[in-house]
Motif scaffolding. Structure first.
Motif, PDB file in Angstrom:
ATOM      1  N   GLU A 182     -38.215 -98.282 -57.476  1.00  0.00           N
ATOM      2  CA  GLU A 182     -37.572 -98.932 -56.327  1.00  0.00           C
ATOM      3  C   GLU A 182     -36.172 -98.375 -56.100  1.00  0.00           C
ATOM      4  OE1 GLU A 182     -39.945-103.195 -56.829  1.00  0.00           O
ATOM      5  OE2 GLU A 182     -38.047-102.829 -57.883  1.00  0.00           O
ATOM      6  N   THR A 183     -35.456 -98.142 -57.211  1.00  0.00           N
ATOM      7  CA  THR A 183     -34.108 -97.580 -57.121  1.00  0.00           C
ATOM      8  C   THR A 183     -34.155 -96.202 -56.459  1.00  0.00           C
ATOM      9  OG1 THR A 183     -33.514 -98.762 -59.144  1.00  0.00           O
ATOM     10  CG2 THR A 183     -32.084 -96.936 -58.494  1.00  0.00           C
ATOM     11  N   GLN A 184     -35.143 -95.401 -56.890  1.00  0.00           N
ATOM     12  CA  GLN A 184     -35.288 -94.047 -56.345  1.00  0.00           C
ATOM     13  C   GLN A 184     -35.771 -94.074 -54.900  1.00  0.00           C
ATOM     14  OE1 GLN A 184     -34.620 -91.231 -58.443  1.00  0.00           O
ATOM     15  NE2 GLN A 184     -34.479 -90.284 -56.437  1.00  0.00           N
TER      16      GLN A 184
ATOM     17  N   SER B 297     -33.049 -94.396 -52.383  1.00  0.00           N
ATOM     18  CA  SER B 297     -32.303 -93.150 -52.169  1.00  0.00           C
ATOM     19  C   SER B 297     -33.097 -92.159 -51.326  1.00  0.00           C
ATOM     20  CB  SER B 297     -31.935 -92.511 -53.506  1.00  0.00           C
ATOM     21  OG  SER B 297     -30.862 -93.199 -54.098  1.00  0.00           O
ATOM     22  N   LEU B 298     -34.415 -92.167 -51.479  1.00  0.00           N
ATOM     23  CA  LEU B 298     -35.265 -91.236 -50.732  1.00  0.00           C
ATOM     24  C   LEU B 298     -35.397 -91.641 -49.265  1.00  0.00           C
ATOM     25  CD1 LEU B 298     -38.097 -90.677 -53.369  1.00  0.00           C
ATOM     26  CD2 LEU B 298     -36.543 -88.922 -52.526  1.00  0.00           C
TER      27      LEU B 298
ATOM     28  N   PRO C 236     -21.024 -89.461 -59.346  1.00  0.00           N
ATOM     29  CA  PRO C 236     -20.734 -90.733 -60.029  1.00  0.00           C
ATOM     30  C   PRO C 236     -21.101 -91.939 -59.170  1.00  0.00           C
ATOM     31  CG  PRO C 236     -18.700 -89.633 -59.377  1.00  0.00           C
ATOM     32  CD  PRO C 236     -19.815 -88.673 -59.134  1.00  0.00           C
ATOM     33  N   PHE C 237     -20.994 -91.793 -57.849  1.00  0.00           N
ATOM     34  CA  PHE C 237     -21.300 -92.912 -56.966  1.00  0.00           C
ATOM     35  C   PHE C 237     -22.798 -93.223 -57.007  1.00  0.00           C
ATOM     36  CE2 PHE C 237     -21.444 -95.096 -52.765  1.00  0.00           C
ATOM     37  CZ  PHE C 237     -20.478 -96.049 -53.030  1.00  0.00           C
ATOM     38  N   ALA C 238     -23.616 -92.157 -57.010  1.00  0.00           N
ATOM     39  CA  ALA C 238     -25.067 -92.351 -57.062  1.00  0.00           C
ATOM     40  C   ALA C 238     -25.489 -92.928 -58.414  1.00  0.00           C
ATOM     41  CB  ALA C 238     -25.787 -91.037 -56.809  1.00  0.00           C
ATOM     42  N   VAL C 239     -24.866 -92.431 -59.492  1.00  0.00           N
ATOM     43  CA  VAL C 239     -25.177 -92.956 -60.826  1.00  0.00           C
ATOM     44  C   VAL C 239     -24.792 -94.433 -60.894  1.00  0.00           C
ATOM     45  CG1 VAL C 239     -24.568 -92.834 -63.275  1.00  0.00           C
ATOM     46  CG2 VAL C 239     -25.027 -90.730 -62.002  1.00  0.00           C
TER      47      VAL C 239
ATOM     48  N   ASN D  11     -30.213 -87.733 -54.699  1.00  0.00           N
ATOM     49  CA  ASN D  11     -31.447 -88.217 -55.318  1.00  0.00           C
ATOM     50  C   ASN D  11     -31.561 -87.828 -56.793  1.00  0.00           C
ATOM     51  OD1 ASN D  11     -33.523 -89.758 -53.584  1.00  0.00           O
ATOM     52  ND2 ASN D  11     -32.589 -88.307 -52.175  1.00  0.00           N
ATOM     53  N   ALA D  12     -31.079 -86.643 -57.138  1.00  0.00           N
ATOM     54  CA  ALA D  12     -31.094 -86.239 -58.548  1.00  0.00           C
ATOM     55  C   ALA D  12     -30.171 -87.147 -59.357  1.00  0.00           C
ATOM     56  CB  ALA D  12     -30.671 -84.778 -58.678  1.00  0.00           C
TER      57      ALA D  12
END
Lengths: 98, 227
Positions: B28-30, B33-34, B10-13, B135-136
């Motif tokens: 850019e969002t991804q 995270s990468l 939930p934190f990543a979402v 990342n997923a």
């Protein structure tokens, strides 16, 4: 500066801290700076929260949501539950026109 | 590990939805995270990007400096980990990229139960599993968020302080920590009327941590004088 360039710079200041720590296993930091590093997450995160709540045009709704969310996390120890609880409280107040 | 993955999702979402609402593209969002792969600092940046380029908004320097400050604690994790696990130079280069609060906690708490203590494989396994989930979940939030109505209509702005509150509350052990949190928060609120976003976080963050360190050293000095 483009957003992508800012992200690359964010990476450039994050990776070295991780790498340096792994290479300094035998070094002892002075107690003052160890304490400083320990307090950084608390002070930065608190500094991120308060202006977003009290400085918002809908500050009263956000304050109520934060109280509900904070208490939920404190009682349950569950981050996701806290976010959901706070968000639900926010919507109850918003729907009721508060 | 299960509870850690569930806590991250939930934190990543929420991070991804906030980043998209601030005007970042899916890529850019991804990308953040990468590369950066540090939840709290990504969330902070996602919030600060909302005012990026606008008058009174955060500058590039403010965002990068806030990231540096928030992630400086990884130095401590590295210090502690390097005393528990023997790593070669190439292994350190790899392990550093994926080191987070969660993987550090995992290795420190559970790794010691492994026969012979935690190995490089154990550390990397814990790190990469968290990296994959993070990342997923980012992708899920970044793409899923795009089909949702506008951020104001959804009221997702409140998720930002709520998510940080969820991180802060478990850290508030003892009066000193609460005092530091309270003064940093109120200080930032006061400063936010005068200064741009990125700078406010930086000043209140450094000021609060210095206060905490000073109070800690004073307390230690008093205890030593009394002994």
């Amino acid at each position: 500066m483009t957003i992508a360039a800012v992200i690359v710079l964010m990476w450039a200041v994050t990776y070295p801290a991780r790498w340096l720590g792994l290479n300094l296993g035998r070094v002892k930091l002075p107690p003052f700076w160890l304490a400083f590093l320990n307090f950084v997450p608390v002070s930065v995160i608190a500094a991120l929260i308060v202006p977003e709540v009290l400085g918002s045009p809908e500050w009263l709704r956000r304050l109520l949501a934060s109280v509900v969310g904070g208490l939920t996390v404190w009682r349950s120890g569950n981050l996701a539950l806290g976010i959901l609880g706070g968000f639900a409280a926010y919507w109850v107040v918003r729907t009721l026109g508060g | 590990m299960g509870p850690l993955w569930l806590g991250m999702l939930p934190f990543a979402v929420a991070y991804a939805v906030t980043a998209r609402a601030s005007g970042l593209s899916v890529w850019e969002t991804q990308m953040m995270s990468l590369t950066v792969f540090a939840g709290a600092s990504q969330f902070a940046a996602a919030g600060l990007f909302a005012g990026y380029g606008a008058a009174g908004g955060a500058s590039a320097l403010g965002i990068v400096a806030t990231t540096f400050l928030l992630n400086a604690r990884h130095l401590l994790y590295g210090l502690s980990l390097s005393r528990q696990v023997a790593l070669s130079h190439p292994q350190r280069l790899i392990a550093a990229q994926f080191l987070t609060d969660e993987s550090y906690g995992m290795v420190t708490v559970r790794g010691t139960q492994e026969p012979g203590g935690p190995s490089f494989g154990y550390v990397l396994g814990a790190e990469l599993s968290l990296y994959t989930v993070w990342n997923a979940s980012t992708l899920l939030g970044a793409v899923g968020g795009a089909v949702l109505p506008s951020p104001e209509a959804l009221g997702v702005g409140v998720i930002f302080p709520l998510a940080f509150l969820g991180l802060l509350v478990p850290m508030l052990r003892g009066r000193m920590t609460m005092l530091v949190a309270l003064l940093s928060g109120l200080g930032a609120w006061g400063l936010s009327r005068l200064l741009p976003g990125g700078l406010v976080i930086l000043l209140a963050g450094i000021g609060g941590a210095l206060l905490g360190a000073w109070l800690t050293s004073k307390k230690t000095a008093v205890r030593e004088a009394g002994a």
